[in-house]
Design a protein around this motif. Structure first.
Motif, PDB file in Angstrom:
ATOM      1  N   THR A   1     -60.165  16.476 -45.284  1.00  8.18           N
ATOM      2  CA  THR A   1     -59.367  16.159 -44.091  1.00  8.18           C
ATOM      3  C   THR A   1     -60.208  15.554 -42.986  1.00  8.18           C
ATOM      4  OG1 THR A   1     -57.762  17.107 -42.530  1.00  8.18           O
ATOM      5  CG2 THR A   1     -59.693  18.434 -42.980  1.00  8.18           C
TER       6      THR A   1
ATOM      7  N   SER B   1     -59.575  27.149 -41.347  1.00  9.57           N
ATOM      8  CA  SER B   1     -58.760  26.113 -41.979  1.00  9.57           C
ATOM      9  C   SER B   1     -57.630  26.753 -42.769  1.00  9.57           C
ATOM     10  CB  SER B   1     -59.653  25.303 -42.933  1.00  9.57           C
ATOM     11  OG  SER B   1     -58.880  24.440 -43.729  1.00  9.57           O
ATOM     12  N   SER B   2     -56.574  25.976 -43.016  1.00  8.13           N
ATOM     13  CA  SER B   2     -55.508  26.417 -43.922  1.00  8.13           C
ATOM     14  C   SER B   2     -55.631  25.760 -45.293  1.00  8.13           C
ATOM     15  CB  SER B   2     -54.143  26.049 -43.338  1.00  8.13           C
ATOM     16  OG  SER B   2     -53.967  26.657 -42.092  1.00  8.13           O
ATOM     17  N   MET B   3     -56.608  24.898 -45.449  1.00 11.30           N
ATOM     18  CA  MET B   3     -56.702  24.159 -46.717  1.00 11.30           C
ATOM     19  C   MET B   3     -56.936  25.137 -47.867  1.00 11.30           C
ATOM     20  SD  MET B   3     -58.682  20.673 -45.716  1.00 11.30           S
ATOM     21  CE  MET B   3     -60.140  21.435 -45.050  1.00 11.30           C
TER      22      MET B   3
ATOM     23  N   GLU C   1     -61.737  18.012 -36.009  1.00  8.14           N
ATOM     24  CA  GLU C   1     -61.615  19.369 -36.560  1.00  8.14           C
ATOM     25  C   GLU C   1     -61.846  20.447 -35.510  1.00  8.14           C
ATOM     26  OE1 GLU C   1     -59.756  19.749 -39.676  1.00  8.14           O
ATOM     27  OE2 GLU C   1     -61.185  18.135 -39.975  1.00  8.14           O
TER      28      GLU C   1
ATOM     29  N   PHE D   1     -51.391  23.332 -34.351  1.00  4.68           N
ATOM     30  CA  PHE D   1     -50.422  23.612 -35.409  1.00  4.68           C
ATOM     31  C   PHE D   1     -49.554  24.820 -35.069  1.00  4.68           C
ATOM     32  CE2 PHE D   1     -53.750  21.256 -37.685  1.00  4.68           C
ATOM     33  CZ  PHE D   1     -52.958  20.253 -38.221  1.00  4.68           C
TER      34      PHE D   1
ATOM     35  N   GLY E   1     -50.993  19.474 -44.924  1.00  7.68           N
ATOM     36  CA  GLY E   1     -49.875  19.930 -44.103  1.00  7.68           C
ATOM     37  C   GLY E   1     -50.194  21.095 -43.180  1.00  7.68           C
ATOM     38  N   GLY E   2     -51.460  21.213 -42.750  1.00  8.50           N
ATOM     39  CA  GLY E   2     -51.804  22.285 -41.810  1.00  8.50           C
ATOM     40  C   GLY E   2     -51.372  23.633 -42.387  1.00  8.50           C
TER      41      GLY E   2
ATOM     42  N   GLU F   1     -47.607  17.123 -38.439  1.00  9.99           N
ATOM     43  CA  GLU F   1     -46.883  16.008 -38.987  1.00  9.99           C
ATOM     44  C   GLU F   1     -47.739  15.361 -40.012  1.00  9.99           C
ATOM     45  OE1 GLU F   1     -47.058  12.150 -37.157  1.00  9.99           O
ATOM     46  OE2 GLU F   1     -46.742  13.778 -36.040  1.00  9.99           O
ATOM     47  N   MET F   2     -46.933  15.370 -40.502  1.00 10.47           N
ATOM     48  CA  MET F   2     -47.851  15.075 -41.601  1.00 10.47           C
ATOM     49  C   MET F   2     -48.748  13.893 -41.256  1.00 10.47           C
ATOM     50  SD  MET F   2     -47.334  14.094 -45.543  1.00 10.47           S
ATOM     51  CE  MET F   2     -45.987  15.184 -45.688  1.00 10.47           C
ATOM     52  N   ALA F   3     -50.029  14.142 -41.423  1.00  7.46           N
ATOM     53  CA  ALA F   3     -50.943  13.036 -41.165  1.00  7.46           C
ATOM     54  C   ALA F   3     -52.190  13.273 -41.941  1.00  7.46           C
ATOM     55  CB  ALA F   3     -51.238  12.957 -39.695  1.00  7.46           C
ATOM     56  N   GLY F   4     -53.082  14.044 -41.333  1.00  2.97           N
ATOM     57  CA  GLY F   4     -54.383  14.210 -41.930  1.00  2.97           C
ATOM     58  C   GLY F   4     -54.313  14.982 -43.226  1.00  2.97           C
ATOM     59  N   THR F   5     -55.429  14.953 -43.927  1.00  8.51           N
ATOM     60  CA  THR F   5     -55.643  15.785 -45.108  1.00  8.51           C
ATOM     61  C   THR F   5     -55.133  15.127 -46.383  1.00  8.51           C
ATOM     62  OG1 THR F   5     -55.426  17.705 -43.693  1.00  8.51           O
ATOM     63  CG2 THR F   5     -55.452  18.123 -46.035  1.00  8.51           C
TER      64      THR F   5
ATOM     65  N   ASN G   1     -58.376  16.027 -40.156  1.00  7.98           N
ATOM     66  CA  ASN G   1     -57.398  16.778 -39.358  1.00  7.98           C
ATOM     67  C   ASN G   1     -56.191  15.902 -39.036  1.00  7.98           C
ATOM     68  OD1 ASN G   1     -56.306  19.040 -38.353  1.00  7.98           O
ATOM     69  ND2 ASN G   1     -57.547  19.164 -36.514  1.00  7.98           N
TER      70      ASN G   1
ATOM     71  N   ASP H   1     -59.049  22.742 -34.715  1.00  2.00           N
ATOM     72  CA  ASP H   1     -58.657  23.862 -35.584  1.00  2.00           C
ATOM     73  C   ASP H   1     -59.207  25.200 -35.080  1.00  2.00           C
ATOM     74  OD1 ASP H   1     -56.985  22.651 -37.357  1.00  2.00           O
ATOM     75  OD2 ASP H   1     -58.453  22.398 -38.943  1.00  2.00           O
TER      76      ASP H   1
ATOM     77  N   PHE I   1     -43.858  19.210 -43.564  1.00  2.65           N
ATOM     78  CA  PHE I   1     -44.828  18.150 -43.818  1.00  2.65           C
ATOM     79  C   PHE I   1     -45.960  18.554 -44.753  1.00  2.65           C
ATOM     80  CE2 PHE I   1     -45.741  19.732 -39.490  1.00  2.65           C
ATOM     81  CZ  PHE I   1     -47.053  20.152 -39.637  1.00  2.65           C
TER      82      PHE I   1
HETATM   83  O1  DON Z   1     -58.064  22.553 -42.034  1.00  2.00           O
HETATM   84  C1  DON Z   1     -56.899  22.607 -41.662  1.00  2.00           C
HETATM   85  O2  DON Z   1     -56.180  23.570 -41.827  1.00  2.00           O
HETATM   86  C2  DON Z   1     -56.299  21.391 -40.972  1.00  2.00           C
HETATM   87  N1  DON Z   1     -57.346  20.599 -40.397  1.00  2.00           N
HETATM   88  C3  DON Z   1     -55.486  20.602 -41.960  1.00  2.00           C
HETATM   89  C4  DON Z   1     -54.804  19.438 -41.293  1.00  2.00           C
HETATM   90  C5  DON Z   1     -53.676  18.890 -42.073  1.00  2.00           C
HETATM   91  O3  DON Z   1     -53.377  19.307 -43.156  1.00  2.00           O
HETATM   92  C6  DON Z   1     -52.940  17.785 -41.394  1.00  2.00           C
HETATM   93  N2  DON Z   1     -51.769  17.452 -42.145  1.00  2.00           N
HETATM   94  N3  DON Z   1     -50.691  17.476 -41.859  1.00  2.00           N
END
Ligand code: DON
Length: 581
Positions: free
Chosen positions: A406, A459-461, A427, A441, A480-481, A384-388, A408, A430, A546
């Motif tokens: 992030t 990570s997915s970033m 984190e 996620f 958005g994970g 949901e959308m939150a972190g990052t 997270n 993850d 998200f």
């Molecule tokens: O590094 C990652 O993939 C996650 N920690 C990213 C988290 C994130 O984008 C949360 N947002 N919805």
């Protein structure tokens, strides 16, 4: 309950599980937020743009460009501003990745400042009486990995910045000290977290008024604690964060909440410069983040597969969408099977990115039907959308920056360092804390991404730079994970291949697939292509998507910045250059 399922339950109210074709014909529900005054999310400039997922961050970045700074200076200023204005998402207590392309040397550098598992971490860290307790990786001291963001910003500035370090920190410090109005997204996070924050009084107090009520949109938030930390960093660099007064306060806060982070973990933390992964697609060169991000490999692998498919040009043609989604599922299956921290495990990157492998996976795709679950990637059948926040910049000299940072999920671990206003990441969640089982996620992973001392979680970033004939075309990334990867993937296809206007590409309904769950998520329950995807065997579900994508697109004449209205950032440009025609 994992975040994925949690969001889904809330948003869809359980009604939309395994939608049949007939449901698609009924009344329409749009899961995109209402996009008001959409043109504000685009800015066109004749000399550089900053696109961040919060308006003040873009504006402060653009002011730094105006003051003679380059993309690295503006990026540091924008990311620090995000730590003040968008503290649920990123900040000094977190970490991230940056790609920087220096226009003069034509070199792209990847900076890995991902959080790292503490030295006392081990595979069974979250096992309680033989059962893995996922909540321990989510909130509290054990969720905290060693933060990397200060080291990352220091290195980005030290390698490429042109202004003084203290000069790029000052705008964020001043904003923290003087206060700023709480944005709608931050107010929303606070409301959503109200019950949870009751158990975290130190963190709750930061966002409360004198009567203890949570602040609301438009209320002024003053952060003297964070301003103090920023003043120390401005004066002394990042050393006190890793060995000294701030480090001691961080360890104290984590250990008060039953964590294992030590002063040694902080003092031994090191930023890792890495070689970007590079791919070619339809005449574009894609520079992306290598592991411990999965984003770069997944993105390039999915694009490679598409080069072997007879993909229709119309981006809403169901036959085309089916092929694109199947390519994405191959990439996510291989993410689950192969990827993790390459400093700890073997990753066959060359094979995954090779043309032969892409051709093999493409040949498996059936244009008329989905495949069996384990026919994707090289995953063996036995098992949901939150972190990052994301900042994209292309400055007036064509230096390019893409950074995703992030803590997270919303407000990270909820562990707060009161003296310095730091919100520490979660984190550790993850990792696949229970290999073979989904993480928060819903992402499947195996031993490759199991917890290990000093390992960085997958990570997915996906901060990504795209060049065309060596010239900047696009700086892009998202929050958005796992939806980061699909958000960046579809935006690249829409903008660069289908010539869709960048703002239209970002505001269009988005779709997402991550192999498991075996569900194609779409951002509305009534899209023209859905029936034909259901007919090919996709289980299609409507839900809120998200991911929030930020980008700067460069054509021959202009820099065009676009921010994602799903998160409410507004792009900003330096003042027009009177000498430029
Ligand atoms: O590094 C990652 O993939 C996650 N920690 C990213 C988290 C994130 O984008 C949360 N947002 N919805």
């Amino acid at each position: 309950m994992d975040l994925f399922r949690h969001c889904f339950t809330i948003v869809t109210f359980g009604l939309l599980i395994a939608l049949s074709a007939s449901v698609w014909a009924e009344e329409s529900v749009d899961f995109r937020p209402h996009f008001d005054q959409v043109e504000q999310y685009r800015v066109t400039s004749d000399g550089g743009v900053v696109a961040a997922d919060e308006p003040l961050a873009s504006q402060i970045g653009a002011d730094v460009l105006d003051a003679g700074g380059n993309a690295a200076d503006a990026g540091v200023a924008a990311m620090l501003t995000l730590s003040v204005t968008n503290p649920a998402s990123s900040g000094l207590g977190g970490g991230g990745f940056c790609l920087y392309r220096d226009a003069a040397t034509e070199q792209t550098t990847a900076l890995d400042f991902r959080e790292t598992a503490p030295g006392a971490a081990h595979r069974d860290l979250y096992a309680v009486d033989g059962e893995v307790d996922h909540s321990l990786a989510r909130h509290g001291g054990l969720a905290v990995a060693t933060p990397g963001e200060p080291a990352g910003l220091w290195s980005l500035h030290g390698r490429f910045g042109e202004l003084q370090w203290s000069e790029v920190i000052e705008p964020a410090r001043k904003l923290a000290a003087q206060g700023h109005p709480i944005s709608a997204p931050l107010a929303n996070h606070l409301r959503n977290m109200e019950d949870t924050l009751d158990d975290w009084p130190e963190l709750r107090q930061v966002f409360s008024d004198e009567e203890g009520q949570l602040l609301e949109e438009g209320d002024i938030l003053v952060r003297e604690d964070l301003a103090r930390a920023l003043a120390i960093l401005a004066e002394e660099g990042v050393r006190p964060f890793y060995a000294g007064e701030i480090a001691d306060a961080i360890v104290d806060a984590v250990q008060r909440h039953d964590g294992i982070l030590s002063t040694e973990d902080l003092s031994s933390y090191a930023l890792i410069p890495r070689e970007p992964v590079v791919g070619e697609f339809e005449g574009y060169e894609i520079h992306a983040m290598p592991p411990p991000s999965s984003g770069g490999i997944a993105l390039i692998q999915a694009l490679n597969i598409l080069t072997h498919l007879d993909a229709e040009a119309d981006r809403h043609d169901p036959a085309y969408l089916h092929l694109v989604v199947e390519a994405l599922k191959h990439a996510f299956a291989d993410r689950a099977h192969w990827l993790g921290d390459a400093d700890f495990i073997e990753i066959p990157t060359d094979k995954l990115l090779s043309d032969e492998y892409a051709e093999k996976l493409a040949s498996r795709i059936d244009p008329d039907s989905v495949l069996d679950t384990y026919a994707y990637g090289t995953t063996p059948p036995d098992h949901e959308m939150a972190g990052t926040a994301h900042v994209s910049i292309i400055d007036g000299h064509d230096n390019m920056l893409a950074c995703t940072t992030t803590i997270n999920t919303r407000f990270g671990s909820l562990v707060f360092v009161p003296e310095y206003g730091l919100i520490l990441n979660n984190e550790m969640a993850d990792f696949n804390v229970e290999p073979g089982e989904p993480n928060i996620f819903g992402l499947i992973g195996n031993e490759q991404n199991a917890v290990e001392a000093k390992k960085r979680p997958l990570s997915s970033m996906s901060p990504t730079l795209v060049l065309e004939n060596g010239r900047p075309a696009l700086s892009i990334g998202a929050s958005g994970g796992p939806m980061i990867i699909s958000g960046v993937f579809f935006a690249i296809l829409d903008i660069l291949i289908h010539d869709v206007d960048p703002l239209d590409a970002i505001t269009s309904h988005r779709i997402h697939h991550q192999w498991i769950p075996e569900t194609l998520f779409v951002e509305a329950d009534h899209l023209p292509f859905a029936d034909e995807l259901v007919a090919r065997g996709h289980s299609v579900e409507a839900r809120r998507i998200f991911s929030a994508v930020q980008l700067v697109f460069r054509n021959d004449d202009d820099w065009i910045g676009v921010t994602d209205p799903r998160k409410g950032g507004i792009p900003a440009a330096p003042d027009p250059d009177p000498d430029r025609q």
